[in-house]
Design an enzyme around this catalytic site. Structure first.
Site, PDB file in Angstrom:
ATOM      1  N   GLN A 198       1.315  -1.034  -0.306  1.00 16.56           N
ATOM      2  CA  GLN A 198      -0.046   0.133   0.106  1.00 16.56           C
ATOM      3  C   GLN A 198       1.066   1.076  -0.096  1.00 16.56           C
ATOM      4  O   GLN A 198       2.233   1.089   0.851  1.00 16.56           O
ATOM      5  CB  GLN A 198      -0.904  -0.062   1.260  1.00 16.56           C
ATOM      6  CG  GLN A 198      -1.984   1.199   0.891  1.00 16.56           C
ATOM      7  CD  GLN A 198      -2.963   1.467   2.293  1.00 16.56           C
ATOM      8  OE1 GLN A 198      -2.077   1.213   3.558  1.00 16.56           O
ATOM      9  NE2 GLN A 198      -4.340   1.047   2.596  1.00 16.56           N
ATOM     10  N   TYR A 204      -6.360  10.065   5.185  1.00 11.58           N
ATOM     11  CA  TYR A 204      -4.713  10.655   4.542  1.00 11.58           C
ATOM     12  C   TYR A 204      -5.311  11.031   3.408  1.00 11.58           C
ATOM     13  O   TYR A 204      -5.825  11.861   2.855  1.00 11.58           O
ATOM     14  CB  TYR A 204      -3.837   8.957   4.821  1.00 11.58           C
ATOM     15  CG  TYR A 204      -3.880   8.170   5.644  1.00 11.58           C
ATOM     16  CD1 TYR A 204      -3.164   9.485   6.930  1.00 11.58           C
ATOM     17  CD2 TYR A 204      -4.717   7.602   6.534  1.00 11.58           C
ATOM     18  CE1 TYR A 204      -3.120   8.264   8.497  1.00 11.58           C
ATOM     19  CE2 TYR A 204      -4.373   6.848   7.176  1.00 11.58           C
ATOM     20  CZ  TYR A 204      -3.792   7.482   8.604  1.00 11.58           C
ATOM     21  OH  TYR A 204      -3.859   6.565   9.763  1.00 11.58           O
TER      22      TYR A 204
HETATM   23  C1  LIG Z   1      -2.412  -2.143  13.944  1.00  8.58           C
HETATM   24  C2  LIG Z   1      -2.817  -1.935  12.812  1.00  8.58           C
HETATM   25  C3  LIG Z   1      -2.966  -1.268  11.291  1.00  8.58           C
HETATM   26  C4  LIG Z   1      -3.100  -0.624  10.805  1.00  8.58           C
HETATM   27  N1  LIG Z   1      -2.576   0.311   9.177  1.00  8.58           N
HETATM   28  C5  LIG Z   1      -3.322   0.497   8.182  1.00  8.58           C
HETATM   29  C6  LIG Z   1      -2.755   0.952   7.199  1.00  8.58           C
HETATM   30  O1  LIG Z   1      -1.857   0.663   7.530  1.00  8.58           O
HETATM   31  N2  LIG Z   1      -3.937   1.256   6.027  1.00  8.58           N
HETATM   32  C7  LIG Z   1      -4.791   0.934   6.467  1.00  8.58           C
HETATM   33  O2  LIG Z   1      -5.141   1.526   4.809  1.00  8.58           O
HETATM   34  N3  LIG Z   1      -5.451   0.525   7.326  1.00  8.58           N
HETATM   35  C8  LIG Z   1      -4.680   0.134   7.969  1.00  8.58           C
HETATM   36  N4  LIG Z   1      -5.399  -0.236   9.346  1.00  8.58           N
HETATM   37  C9  LIG Z   1      -6.924  -0.359   8.677  1.00  8.58           C
HETATM   38  C10 LIG Z   1      -6.763  -1.973   8.292  1.00  8.58           C
HETATM   39  O3  LIG Z   1      -6.518  -2.639   7.403  1.00  8.58           O
HETATM   40  C11 LIG Z   1      -8.334  -2.367   8.228  1.00  8.58           C
HETATM   41  O4  LIG Z   1      -9.022  -1.797   7.491  1.00  8.58           O
HETATM   42  C12 LIG Z   1      -9.041  -2.489   9.602  1.00  8.58           C
HETATM   43  O5  LIG Z   1      -8.536  -2.986  10.917  1.00  8.58           O
HETATM   44  C13 LIG Z   1     -10.338  -2.828   9.812  1.00  8.58           C
HETATM   45  O6  LIG Z   1     -10.613  -4.602   9.807  1.00  8.58           O
HETATM   46  P1  LIG Z   1     -10.692  -5.788  10.647  1.00  8.58           P
HETATM   47  O7  LIG Z   1     -11.929  -5.467  11.545  1.00  8.58           O
HETATM   48  O8  LIG Z   1     -10.428  -6.784  10.068  1.00  8.58           O
HETATM   49  O9  LIG Z   1      -9.180  -5.022  11.676  1.00  8.58           O
HETATM   50  C14 LIG Z   1      -4.708  -0.565  10.128  1.00  8.58           C
HETATM   51  C15 LIG Z   1      -5.097  -1.497  11.198  1.00  8.58           C
HETATM   52  C16 LIG Z   1      -4.987  -2.119  12.425  1.00  8.58           C
HETATM   53  C17 LIG Z   1      -5.356  -2.864  14.050  1.00  8.58           C
END
Ligand SMILES: Cc1cc2nc3c(=O)[nH]c(=O)nc-3n(C[C@H](O)[C@H](O)[C@H](O)COP(=O)(O)O)c2cc1C
Length: 368
Positions: free
Chosen positions: A102, A185
């Site tokens: 990404q 962002y």
């Molecule tokens: C520790 C952490 C780091 C994340 N870093 C990013 C990231 O680098 N880029 C992004 O688009 N989303 C990021 N997210 C969001 C996740 O990609 C995801 O969309 C979000 O956690 C919801 O999905 P989940 O319920 O399966 O965790 C991050 C989430 C977490 C928990």
């Protein structure tokens, strides 16, 4: 052949994926001057063995000032490129899971402390902070520092940085580039009328607000090989009245498709402190479902997708083509194995692990 929808292959441009499970990008805030280190090898190496179809490297800044924190990954110079190359080389020796990256710029949400130290914004006058940039000189929320508005030169610099990072990603042999246009962002800041108050060609009408993100997409697309897929992650809504919303997202998705985008990854929120998000299991799936009606390219759903049947239903009913897992797969790095056991699918595992298959699951592991 499995009958589970979650374990059907899918092709995204030139990339063959063995099932419908994607590992979402997740910042680790553990890089040094933008460079990967052995944490990334451990973390990505672990997830690479998960049985998912695609591993996405965390938000990787295209410029130093585009990092969320001083410990974010970057791909803005040859040092970052070489460090990432070393990690990828080790992972690739042992698994052939496709790996995407990404590419990101945090805009006004940059220059923050790492989450486990509070995550607050760091003043540009402090050693670990820097001056942020954005479409307009509007800060994200109280307590944050006003960004500088990007002028024509600044826009060019960001566009070219995305292109250069995409070129490096392709040279590293990565399998997919994802442009980060979500979560408040920089590119999302251009899209949303709440953060974009420009009076030039890049602000005002929907077409103008989409202009810079689309230019960045075009710059990335033209920089990578024809067979390499480029996806875009969007926040389908700001969850704030008067903000970026689903209707505008549909226009954006259609335009991205027209320009050669290969998949839309549908997330939401992150732009405004006033957001009211109806958080719950699969809460963003309805947004993905609506985007999917609008475009012919694959759509990825994400957000609190934790259950095997839940994931199967999302893909099986056609709400989305793929599911992305974030926290779920950190909590259970073998989630795809367990999903395959539950749903009657197959996962690829390294030969070293073949004997770990419990006999009651019969034929869980596919041959290499
Ligand atoms: C520790 C952490 C780091 C994340 N870093 C990013 C990231 O680098 N880029 C992004 O688009 N989303 C990021 N997210 C969001 C996740 O990609 C995801 O969309 C979000 O956690 C919801 O999905 P989940 O319920 O399966 O965790 C991050 C989430 C977490 C928990």
């Amino acid at each position: 052949m499995s009958t589970a929808a979650l374990f059907q292959p899918i092709k995204i441009r030139g990339l063959n994926l063995v099932n419908r499970i994607v590992i979402a990008p997740m910042c680790q805030y553990s890089a040094e001057e933008g460079c990967m280190n052995d944490w990334h090898l451990i973390h990505l190496g672990k997830l690479a063995l998960s049985g998912a179809a695609l591993l996405t490297i965390e938000a990787t800044a295209v410029l130093p000032e585009g990092r969320i924190t001083y410990a974010d990954l970057g791909l803005w110079n040859e040092r970052c490129y070489a460090a990432m190359g070393l990690v990828l080389e080790s992972i690739r020796r042992w698994t052939d899971i496709p790996i995407g990256i990404q590419l990101s710029h945090a805009g006004r949400k940059a220059s923050t402390e790492v989450p486990w130290k509070g995550g607050g914004q760091i003043s540009p006058t402090e050693a670990l902070g820097w001056q942020t940039v954005a479409p307009s000189e509007l800060r994200d929320s109280k307590g944050m520092f006003p960004p500088d508005s990007l002028d024509k030169e600044g826009l060019k610099r960001v566009r070219e940085a995305f292109a250069a990072a995409a070129r490096r990603a392709a040279k590293l042999g990565l399998d997919l580039v994802q442009v980060h246009a979500a979560h408040g962002y920089l590119l999302h800041q251009f899209l949303s009328p709440l953060s974009n108050r420009r009076g030039d060609d890049y602000g005002g009408s929907l077409a103008n607000r989409m202009r810079f993100p689309l230019e960045v997409f075009d710059a990335v697309r033209s920089e990578v090989p024809a067979e390499m897929p480029v996806s875009v992650r969007v926040s389908a809504t700001d969850w704030v009245d008067g903000g970026w919303d689903l209707e505008q997202t549909l226009h954006f998705a259609a335009e991205l498709q027209r320009r050669g985008c290969d998949a839309i990854h549908v997330s939401s929120g992150g732009l405004h402190p006033g957001q009211r998000i109806p958080v719950g299991p699969g809460y963003q799936v309805p947004l993905a479902r609506r985007v999917k009606k609008e475009v012919k390219i694959p759509v990825v759903a994400v957000g609190l997708i934790t259950g095997f049947d839940q994931a199967e239903a999302i893909v099986g009913t056609g709400d989305a083509d793929m599911v992305a897992l974030g926290r779920t797969i950190i909590f259970d790095p073998n989630w795809p194995w367990h999903a395959a056991a539950e749903l009657g699918g197959k996962v690829r595992v390294p030969v070293q692990y073949l004997r770990s298959q419990p006999s009651r699951f019969g034929n869980l592991f596919a041959n290499e």
